[in-house]
Motif scaffolding. Structure first.
Motif, PDB file in Angstrom:
ATOM      1  N   LEU A 213       0.825  -1.205   0.000  1.00  0.00           N
ATOM      2  CA  LEU A 213       0.000   0.000   0.000  1.00  0.00           C
ATOM      3  C   LEU A 213       0.865   1.264   0.000  1.00  0.00           C
ATOM      4  O   LEU A 213       0.649   2.182  -0.780  1.00  0.00           O
ATOM      5  CB  LEU A 213      -0.917   0.004   1.222  1.00  0.00           C
ATOM      6  N   VAL A 214       1.863   1.292   0.864  1.00  0.00           N
ATOM      7  CA  VAL A 214       2.625   2.508   1.088  1.00  0.00           C
ATOM      8  C   VAL A 214       3.616   2.767  -0.040  1.00  0.00           C
ATOM      9  O   VAL A 214       3.673   3.850  -0.608  1.00  0.00           O
ATOM     10  CB  VAL A 214       3.358   2.436   2.445  1.00  0.00           C
ATOM     11  N   GLY A 215       4.414   1.745  -0.375  1.00  0.00           N
ATOM     12  CA  GLY A 215       5.424   1.928  -1.409  1.00  0.00           C
ATOM     13  C   GLY A 215       6.480   2.932  -0.993  1.00  0.00           C
ATOM     14  O   GLY A 215       6.746   3.156   0.188  1.00  0.00           O
ATOM     15  N   ASP A 216       7.081   3.572  -1.966  1.00  0.00           N
ATOM     16  CA  ASP A 216       8.140   4.555  -1.728  1.00  0.00           C
ATOM     17  C   ASP A 216       7.515   5.904  -1.369  1.00  0.00           C
ATOM     18  O   ASP A 216       6.722   6.456  -2.120  1.00  0.00           O
ATOM     19  CB  ASP A 216       8.998   4.680  -2.991  1.00  0.00           C
ATOM     20  N   GLN A 217       7.877   6.445  -0.199  1.00  0.00           N
ATOM     21  CA  GLN A 217       7.330   7.723   0.252  1.00  0.00           C
ATOM     22  C   GLN A 217       8.382   8.828   0.232  1.00  0.00           C
ATOM     23  O   GLN A 217       8.289   9.789   0.997  1.00  0.00           O
ATOM     24  CB  GLN A 217       6.737   7.587   1.663  1.00  0.00           C
ATOM     25  N   THR A 218       9.359   8.695  -0.659  1.00  0.00           N
ATOM     26  CA  THR A 218      10.418   9.697  -0.737  1.00  0.00           C
ATOM     27  C   THR A 218       9.870  11.049  -1.171  1.00  0.00           C
ATOM     28  O   THR A 218      10.212  12.088  -0.602  1.00  0.00           O
ATOM     29  CB  THR A 218      11.520   9.241  -1.713  1.00  0.00           C
ATOM     30  N   ASN A 219       9.016  11.033  -2.177  1.00  0.00           N
ATOM     31  CA  ASN A 219       8.444  12.271  -2.699  1.00  0.00           C
ATOM     32  C   ASN A 219       7.200  12.667  -1.922  1.00  0.00           C
ATOM     33  O   ASN A 219       6.407  11.811  -1.501  1.00  0.00           O
ATOM     34  CB  ASN A 219       8.095  12.110  -4.184  1.00  0.00           C
ATOM     35  N   ASP A 220       6.998  13.972  -1.756  1.00  0.00           N
ATOM     36  CA  ASP A 220       5.834  14.456  -1.002  1.00  0.00           C
ATOM     37  C   ASP A 220       4.526  13.953  -1.584  1.00  0.00           C
ATOM     38  O   ASP A 220       3.583  13.644  -0.852  1.00  0.00           O
ATOM     39  CB  ASP A 220       5.823  15.989  -0.978  1.00  0.00           C
ATOM     40  N   ALA A 221       4.461  13.835  -2.903  1.00  0.00           N
ATOM     41  CA  ALA A 221       3.221  13.413  -3.554  1.00  0.00           C
ATOM     42  C   ALA A 221       2.855  11.966  -3.207  1.00  0.00           C
ATOM     43  O   ALA A 221       1.701  11.571  -3.354  1.00  0.00           O
ATOM     44  CB  ALA A 221       3.359  13.563  -5.066  1.00  0.00           C
ATOM     45  N   ASP A 222       3.854  11.183  -2.759  1.00  0.00           N
ATOM     46  CA  ASP A 222       3.617   9.769  -2.465  1.00  0.00           C
ATOM     47  C   ASP A 222       3.464   9.501  -0.967  1.00  0.00           C
ATOM     48  O   ASP A 222       3.322   8.352  -0.560  1.00  0.00           O
ATOM     49  CB  ASP A 222       4.772   8.919  -3.007  1.00  0.00           C
ATOM     50  N   LYS A 223       3.505  10.538  -0.153  1.00  0.00           N
ATOM     51  CA  LYS A 223       3.462  10.337   1.289  1.00  0.00           C
ATOM     52  C   LYS A 223       2.028  10.063   1.736  1.00  0.00           C
ATOM     53  O   LYS A 223       1.143  10.893   1.553  1.00  0.00           O
ATOM     54  CB  LYS A 223       4.060  11.542   2.011  1.00  0.00           C
ATOM     55  N   LEU A 224       1.856   8.909   2.347  1.00  0.00           N
ATOM     56  CA  LEU A 224       0.515   8.411   2.656  1.00  0.00           C
ATOM     57  C   LEU A 224       0.357   8.013   4.116  1.00  0.00           C
ATOM     58  O   LEU A 224      -0.624   8.368   4.761  1.00  0.00           O
ATOM     59  CB  LEU A 224       0.203   7.214   1.753  1.00  0.00           C
ATOM     60  N   VAL A 225       1.336   7.264   4.645  1.00  0.00           N
ATOM     61  CA  VAL A 225       1.198   6.678   5.978  1.00  0.00           C
ATOM     62  C   VAL A 225       2.426   7.003   6.831  1.00  0.00           C
ATOM     63  O   VAL A 225       3.565   6.868   6.378  1.00  0.00           O
ATOM     64  CB  VAL A 225       1.032   5.145   5.894  1.00  0.00           C
ATOM     65  N   ARG A 226       2.165   7.426   8.069  1.00  0.00           N
ATOM     66  CA  ARG A 226       3.230   7.626   9.046  1.00  0.00           C
ATOM     67  C   ARG A 226       3.065   6.611  10.170  1.00  0.00           C
ATOM     68  O   ARG A 226       1.942   6.305  10.578  1.00  0.00           O
ATOM     69  CB  ARG A 226       3.165   9.047   9.625  1.00  0.00           C
ATOM     70  N   THR A 227       4.173   6.071  10.661  1.00  0.00           N
ATOM     71  CA  THR A 227       4.123   5.102  11.757  1.00  0.00           C
ATOM     72  C   THR A 227       5.145   5.470  12.825  1.00  0.00           C
ATOM     73  O   THR A 227       6.118   6.182  12.565  1.00  0.00           O
ATOM     74  CB  THR A 227       4.406   3.666  11.277  1.00  0.00           C
ATOM     75  N   GLY A 228       4.923   4.975  14.038  1.00  0.00           N
ATOM     76  CA  GLY A 228       5.854   5.139  15.150  1.00  0.00           C
ATOM     77  C   GLY A 228       5.647   4.022  16.142  1.00  0.00           C
ATOM     78  O   GLY A 228       4.600   3.351  16.132  1.00  0.00           O
ATOM     79  N   MET A 229       6.625   3.777  17.004  1.00  0.00           N
ATOM     80  CA  MET A 229       6.533   2.654  17.934  1.00  0.00           C
ATOM     81  C   MET A 229       7.135   3.033  19.278  1.00  0.00           C
ATOM     82  O   MET A 229       8.209   3.643  19.349  1.00  0.00           O
ATOM     83  CB  MET A 229       7.271   1.432  17.369  1.00  0.00           C
ATOM     84  N   LEU A 230       6.437   2.675  20.353  1.00  0.00           N
ATOM     85  CA  LEU A 230       6.935   2.816  21.715  1.00  0.00           C
ATOM     86  C   LEU A 230       6.882   1.459  22.397  1.00  0.00           C
ATOM     87  O   LEU A 230       5.804   0.903  22.620  1.00  0.00           O
ATOM     88  CB  LEU A 230       6.093   3.830  22.498  1.00  0.00           C
ATOM     89  N   ALA A 231       8.061   0.898  22.693  1.00  0.00           N
ATOM     90  CA  ALA A 231       8.140  -0.335  23.474  1.00  0.00           C
ATOM     91  C   ALA A 231       8.288   0.052  24.944  1.00  0.00           C
ATOM     92  O   ALA A 231       8.893   1.077  25.271  1.00  0.00           O
ATOM     93  CB  ALA A 231       9.323  -1.176  23.014  1.00  0.00           C
ATOM     94  N   TYR A 232       7.732  -0.742  25.842  1.00  0.00           N
ATOM     95  CA  TYR A 232       7.786  -0.365  27.256  1.00  0.00           C
ATOM     96  C   TYR A 232       7.884  -1.592  28.144  1.00  0.00           C
ATOM     97  O   TYR A 232       7.516  -2.706  27.766  1.00  0.00           O
ATOM     98  CB  TYR A 232       6.536   0.444  27.638  1.00  0.00           C
ATOM     99  N   ASN A 233       8.424  -1.401  29.348  1.00  0.00           N
ATOM    100  CA  ASN A 233       8.290  -2.367  30.443  1.00  0.00           C
ATOM    101  C   ASN A 233       7.851  -1.583  31.680  1.00  0.00           C
ATOM    102  O   ASN A 233       6.696  -1.203  31.761  1.00  0.00           O
ATOM    103  CB  ASN A 233       9.570  -3.193  30.656  1.00  0.00           C
ATOM    104  N   SER A 234       8.764  -1.267  32.618  1.00  0.00           N
ATOM    105  CA  SER A 234       8.366  -0.431  33.748  1.00  0.00           C
ATOM    106  C   SER A 234       8.260   1.034  33.356  1.00  0.00           C
ATOM    107  O   SER A 234       7.852   1.878  34.149  1.00  0.00           O
ATOM    108  CB  SER A 234       9.358  -0.600  34.900  1.00  0.00           C
ATOM    109  N   GLY A 235       8.626   1.344  32.118  1.00  0.00           N
ATOM    110  CA  GLY A 235       8.507   2.680  31.543  1.00  0.00           C
ATOM    111  C   GLY A 235       8.840   2.586  30.067  1.00  0.00           C
ATOM    112  O   GLY A 235       9.176   1.507  29.556  1.00  0.00           O
TER     113      GLY A 235
END
Length: 476
Positions: A213-235
């Motif tokens: 779905l996402v493909g190459d998002q190098t160019n602004d015209a192709d930017k579709l999805v942003r992701t991020g991740m937070l792993a945690y234990n006691s913090g």
């Protein structure tokens, strides 16, 4: 009728009754068994339909983006090629659902032609029977088909997806329950995986699914999805944090996760609920593509928060009560708290015979005013406050309770006898965790339980399909 004839008649009647009962019992057991076996086939068919839908949509997206079918001879090809595949070859876990596991489930992909320009996917296999085997039926087939036309796929929305993932010490435990031996002992099941290994597999599969779905998002015209991740234990584990960006979470970032420590989901969920994370995504997308994104949080844990203590708070309509009880100990006043769900049944004062080293005496206890309330865990309260903030700002939250069913689980650690240790999850822990995750989720449909690695894969696959179908609209 003579006594001998009468006795013979009674004996024949008993025989007829026994025969009738045996036949009736067999039919009843057969009917019940058939319903159980067909229920298993129905579960397999439901999973097959979800996979067929996902692959067909993915295939149609590929054609829409590339205008040609995937090239089977290209070693760098990322699309699913036309023809027959096994579920195993595609990295789909069917071990819990089908005969022969993932190797016994077939995925047939047809890209059509210039006239019939749609992707058709059929997922099929067999489920071994248990009860119907007694009636000569060894297996029940299942088959699901999905079809999506290339021309019907249109990208209507953009999205931001944040992951909050438990990396606490319990993630080293087995993802399936221990089995019971003939002696009644619990034995870790060697066919399972560590919970963390199952999480890594599920995350990698999710990212692989989104990659087409996402493909190459190098160019602004192709930017579709942003992701991020937070792993945690006691913090929050800062070294494993992947800030929101125009990328998918890489396998190297996923594989960097490891298990250890306590459990406290409030720091990562609090971070997600701030303007530097999910609530700031509108401005980022608006600057690039002029749209407010669909926003998603996927929160997975295998246990309850345990990093802080609890405190009592007065609150109405909890049906739990606490009061102070005081008594004279001979030198001064002492006290303790008493708890009850039925305070009217307890006296305001009472006397009890108490004995010391040299004598006994009557001690009077005085119960003070009852206060209705409940125990509060700050980590839970802070997490749920963050969930409320997110939901109030249009974020859709999926929560996954993983390997939380009551029972014994292997710890993948050696005990003092040189064997793999066992740990136990009780029903109260399960209920507490499920209630917490259910309250955090956006709706009952977005709270998911996964009893093992196969179901965790299915949970991530379902969420991925939900997100893709919101971001990509199929006209039909």
């Amino acid at each position: 009728m003579s006594p001998r004839v009468l006795k013979g008649f009674v004996k024949n009647e008993r025989g007829n009754f026994a025969l009738t009962f045996a036949v009736g019992a067999t039919v009843t057991i057969g009917i019940i068994g058939a319903s159980i076996d067909y229920g298993m086939a129905s579960n397999a068919s439901s999973r097959a339909q979800s996979i067929a839908d996902s692959i067909a949509l993915n295939a149609a997206i590929y054609i829409r983006n590339n205008t040609v079918k995937p090239n089977a001879t290209d070693p760098n090809e990322t699309g699913i090629t036309e023809g027959r595949h096994t579920a195993a070859a595609l990295g789909i876990d069917f071990s819990k659902f089908a005969s022969g596991g993932s190797e016994g489930v077939f995925v047939d992909v047809d890209y059509g032609d210039d006239v019939n320009n749609w992707a058709t996917v059929k997922v099929s296999g067999q489920v071994n029977t248990t009860f119907m085997r007694l009636l000569g039926r060894d297996s029940v087939p299942f088959e699901s088909v999905a079809e999506v036309a290339y021309s019907e796929v249109q990208l209507n929305d953009v999205a931001s997806i944040a992951f909050v993932l438990d990396n606490s010490g319990s993630m080293a435990w087995d993802d399936i329950q221990a089995t019971t031996s003939v002696t009644g002992n619990y034995i870790p099941d060697s066919s399972g995986s560590s919970r963390l290994a199952s999480l890594k597999s599920s995350m990698s599969g999710f990212m692989s699914y989104l990659s087409t779905l996402v493909g190459d998002q190098t160019n602004d015209a192709d930017k579709l999805v942003r992701t991020g991740m937070l792993a945690y234990n006691s913090g929050t584990i800062s070294s494993r944090t992947i800030n929101m960006g125009w990328n998918l979470i890489s396998d190297s970032n996923i594989n960097a996760m490891s298990s250890g420590g306590g459990t406290n989901s409030s720091p990562p969920m609090g971070t997600i609920a701030t303007n530097t994370w999910m609530l700031g995504e509108d401005a980022v997308h608006q600057a690039i593509n002029g749209k407010d994104p669909l926003k998603f949080v996927i929160f997975m844990t295998d246990g309850v928060n345990n990093n802080s203590g609890t405190y009592w708070t007065n609150e109405d309509e909890t049906d739990e009560y606490r009061r102070l009880v005081e008594y004279w100990n001979g030198w001064g006043w002492s006290s303790y708290y008493e708890y009850s769900s039925d305070p009217d049944s307890l006296p305001d004062s009472w006397t009890k015979r108490v004995c010391g080293w040299y004598s006994c005496w009557n001690r009077t206890y005085y119960g003070r005013t009852w206060n209705e309330g409940r125990w509060v865990m700050p980590d839970d309260e802070n997490t749920l406050a963050a969930c409320t903030t997110l939901k109030n700002n249009g974020v859709k939250i999926y929560t996954i309770g993983f390997a939380l069913e009551p029972g014994y689980y292997g710890t993948n650690a050696t005990n003092s006898w040189g064997n793999e240790g066992l740990t136990h999850i009780d029903e109260d822990t399960t209920n507490q965790a499920y209630a917490f995750l259910s309250n955090c989720a956006s709706s009952p449909d977005t709270f998911i339980t996964a009893t093992d690695g196969a179901e965790l894969n299915a949970a991530f696959a379902r969420i991925g399909k939900d997100i893709v179908e919101e971001v990509i609209r199929v006209k039909s």
